[in-house]
Design an enzyme around this catalytic site. Structure first.
Site, PDB file in Angstrom:
ATOM      1  N   GLU A  79      11.187  18.011  13.163  1.00 24.41           N
ATOM      2  CA  GLU A  79      11.406  17.209  11.595  1.00 24.41           C
ATOM      3  C   GLU A  79      10.002  18.463  10.863  1.00 24.41           C
ATOM      4  OE1 GLU A  79      10.057  14.028   9.942  1.00 24.41           O
ATOM      5  OE2 GLU A  79      11.988  13.269   9.237  1.00 24.41           O
TER       6      GLU A  79
ATOM      7  N   CYS B 272      14.439  11.083   4.421  1.00 27.67           N
ATOM      8  CA  CYS B 272      14.278  11.091   6.446  1.00 27.67           C
ATOM      9  C   CYS B 272      15.778  10.969   6.966  1.00 27.67           C
ATOM     10  CB  CYS B 272      14.100   9.627   6.384  1.00 27.67           C
ATOM     11  SG  CYS B 272      12.560   8.759   6.070  1.00 27.67           S
TER      12      CYS B 272
ATOM     13  N   GLU C 124      10.028   2.486  10.620  1.00 22.32           N
ATOM     14  CA  GLU C 124      10.807   3.746   9.828  1.00 22.32           C
ATOM     15  C   GLU C 124      10.304   4.975   9.749  1.00 22.32           C
ATOM     16  OE1 GLU C 124      14.170   3.337   9.657  1.00 22.32           O
ATOM     17  OE2 GLU C 124      14.138   0.510   9.502  1.00 22.32           O
TER      18      GLU C 124
ATOM     19  N   LYS D   6       0.875  -1.236  -0.241  1.00 26.66           N
ATOM     20  CA  LYS D   6       0.339  -0.362   0.068  1.00 26.66           C
ATOM     21  C   LYS D   6       0.698   1.437   0.037  1.00 26.66           C
ATOM     22  CE  LYS D   6      -2.399   3.062   1.871  1.00 26.66           C
ATOM     23  NZ  LYS D   6      -1.646   4.509   0.920  1.00 26.66           N
TER      24      LYS D   6
HETATM   25  C1  UN1 Z   1      14.875   7.849   3.330  1.00 26.64           C
HETATM   26  O1  UN1 Z   1      14.202   9.186   3.254  1.00 26.64           O
HETATM   27  O2  UN1 Z   1      14.116   7.462   3.669  1.00 26.64           O
HETATM   28  O3  UN1 Z   1      20.122   7.134   2.469  1.00 26.64           O
HETATM   29  C2  UN1 Z   1      15.545   7.163   2.757  1.00 26.64           C
HETATM   30  C3  UN1 Z   1      19.351   8.224   1.857  1.00 26.64           C
HETATM   31  C4  UN1 Z   1      18.907   7.118   0.707  1.00 26.64           C
HETATM   32  C5  UN1 Z   1      17.439   6.304   1.656  1.00 26.64           C
HETATM   33  C6  UN1 Z   1      16.353   7.353   1.604  1.00 26.64           C
HETATM   34  N1  UN1 Z   1      19.809   6.140   0.485  1.00 26.64           N
HETATM   35  O4  UN1 Z   1      19.638   8.995   1.719  1.00 26.64           O
END
Ligand code: UN1
Length: 495
Positions: free
Chosen positions: A385, A285, A251, A176
């Site tokens: 964030e 992230c 995550e 999803k």
């Molecule tokens: C994410 O932002 O959830 O390390 C993943 C990185 C990428 C993955 C990010 N390879 O910035």
């Protein structure tokens, strides 16, 4: 104008559009162009997808893992073949610049290929028994039907991280994806279909989290949930899963610092922060959202950063020369502009950017300038964030203060230090509270063969990618084989 391409749900190996369902469209955040039209799946559709996955599971589980791996290798080939076209869909649907759109697909290819090899490993362990003629070992077994719920910022890579790992372990999957990047997910699923993944082994449902997502999370046949997204939704998914004692892998966010010490190569550190903070418009992230500068190089470094930003090209993400595209949606733009307002109202000094961009190239999209605030540690913009191109610059008098500031946030995903001092590099690896630490490299750009994840509010302890990726998607079976021919009693028999 060409009509918008319509996509169905993918259930039991077939694309289907159940009658009477609402549809939603995804739009290019650079110019409002429609990218795809999708079914808003109702709970009964989700139920059928889960039923298909449950039906397909036993046969897939019993397919030898190396054979599952071979199918994944074919998926990687399909993705490689389609890299340019899917990369362009990524850019059109989500707004990251085209080099990063291709990179998103490359990360998918890398991971699927890596997981294909796992089909010939999936190792358990053998350990000695305390008893005579007794053998002890562990094997990995799939969990069953797994739900993968994925975000829009890596709209092909993250679905692949989850789906390929789940499949090689022998699970069946219902995917999803985030609604605003549903087309990217559909393109990924088409590659699995073309590679010959059997019907029901991978299913796709699209629709809002509150309806489609919740129906999936709550379905009793779903044994594990893998979620990447925001912390609030993650908490909700965790709680829902917990009621049914499901395994939930999360995550979530980050507030990732880049520290620059007074002995650093400043040119290198400058390139690092530009890429870390403004790559993907700050919507990773792992994005650098705090720049912690040693006071001795503070003025010089900030001056150079602002100078570089003056020639930073924000614009059409399909243009190879563009440095930064739009943010991904109207909601994102609203949130980013709100944080810029918060920063100014809490006394942070706006050193660069801070505006929504206007004009012919911008008016139909969600373009915000790369923004730099000088602020004190403790302000909201330095701790929450933002998930956008907003960088908080903080001053530290020495290494210890830099680490203290770096660690004093609720998240702990990625982190970075620029220094030429080898001892300080190793101390930082030990002392930064984060799942990932880079030395002399930016906070973004993790590679798939290494574990990915974080501490504190970034997750609940698990890791994706790397050789540990399979832990999320397997149960351990412990087996004891007694070939002594008589009853032996562990802990009781005389020694
Ligand atoms: C994410 O932002 O959830 O390390 C993943 C990185 C990428 C993955 C990010 N390879 O910035």
């Amino acid at each position: 104008m060409a009509s918008t391409e319509e996509f169905g749900l993918f259930i039991d190996g077939k694309w289907e559009s159940p009658p009477g369902r609402d549809r939603f469209v995804t739009k290019n955040p650079a110019n409002g162009e429609e990218v795809g039209s999708f079914v808003s799946a109702q709970p009964e559709d989700v139920g059928r997808a889960v039923a298909a996955a449950a039906k397909a599971f036993p046969h897939w589980r019993d397919t030898p893992a190396p054979k599952r791996g071979e199918i994944l290798l074919r998926v990687a080939e399909e993705l490689r073949h389609r890299k340019e076209s899917i990369g362009r869909v990524v850019t059109r649907e989500m707004g990251k610049v085209i080099a990063e759109g291709r990179g998103d697909v490359q990360e998918s290819i890398d991971f699927v290929e890596y997981m294909a090899g796992e089909g010939r490993r999936l190792a358990g362990e053998t350990v000695p028994s305390e008893l005579f003629r007794k053998f002890c070992l562990t094997v990995r077994q799939p969990k069953g039907v797994v739900a993968c719920i994925t975000p829009w910022n890596f709209p092909t890579a993250i679905p692949n991280w989850k789906v390929a790992a789940a499949l090689v372990c022998g699970n069946s999957v219902v995917l999803k994806p985030a609604s605003n990047t549903a087309r990217c997910a559909a393109e990924v699923v088409k590659a699995y279909e073309a590679a010959g993944v059997p019907p029901g082994v991978l299913n796709l449902v699209t629709g809002p989290g509150g309806v489609t997502g919740n129906a999936l999370v709550d379905d009793p046949r779903v044994r594990a949930i893998s979620f990447t997204g925001g912390v609030e939704t993650g908490r909700e998914v965790y709680v829902r899963g917990a009621r049914a004692l499901k395994m939930v892998h999360l995550e979530l966010g980050g507030k990732n610092p880049q520290i620059v010490m007074d002995d650093a190569d400043l040119t290198l550190a400058l390139e690092g922060v530009l890429f870390g903070a403004f790559g993907t418009s700050g919507q990773r992230c792992t994005a650098t959202s705090r720049l912690i500068l040693h006071e001795k190089i503070y003025d010089e470094f900030l001056g150079r950063l602002l100078e570089r930003l003056r020639s930073f090209r924000v614009g059409d993400p399909l243009d190879e020369k563009t440095d930064m595209g739009p943010v991904a949606s109207a909601d994102q733009e609203k949130k980013v502009l709100e944080y810029i307002r918060i920063g100014s109202s809490e006394g942070a000094k706006l050193a660069g950017g801070g505006e929504k961009l206007h004009g012919n190239d911008y008016d139909r999209g969600f373009f915000v300038q790369p923004t730099v605030f000088e602020t004190k540690h403790g302000t909201r913009i330095s701790k929450e964030e933002i998930f956008g191109p907003v960088l908080s610059v903080l001053r530290a008098k020495d290494y210890d203060e830099a680490i203290r500031i770096a660690n004093d946030v609720d998240y702990g995903l990625s982190s970075s230090i620029y220094t030429r001092d080898v001892s300080r590099s190793f101390r930082a690896i030990q002392e930064l509270e984060a799942g990932i630490t880079y030395v002399n490299a930016p906070t973004i750009g993790a590679e798939v063969q290494l574990p990915f994840g974080g501490v504190k509010n970034t997750g609940n302890g698990g890791r994706e990618a790397g050789s540990v990726a399979i832990e999320e998607f397997t149960e351990i079976k412990t087996a004891f084989i007694d070939f002594s021919g008589h009853l032996q009693k562990a802990q009781i028999d005389p020694r």
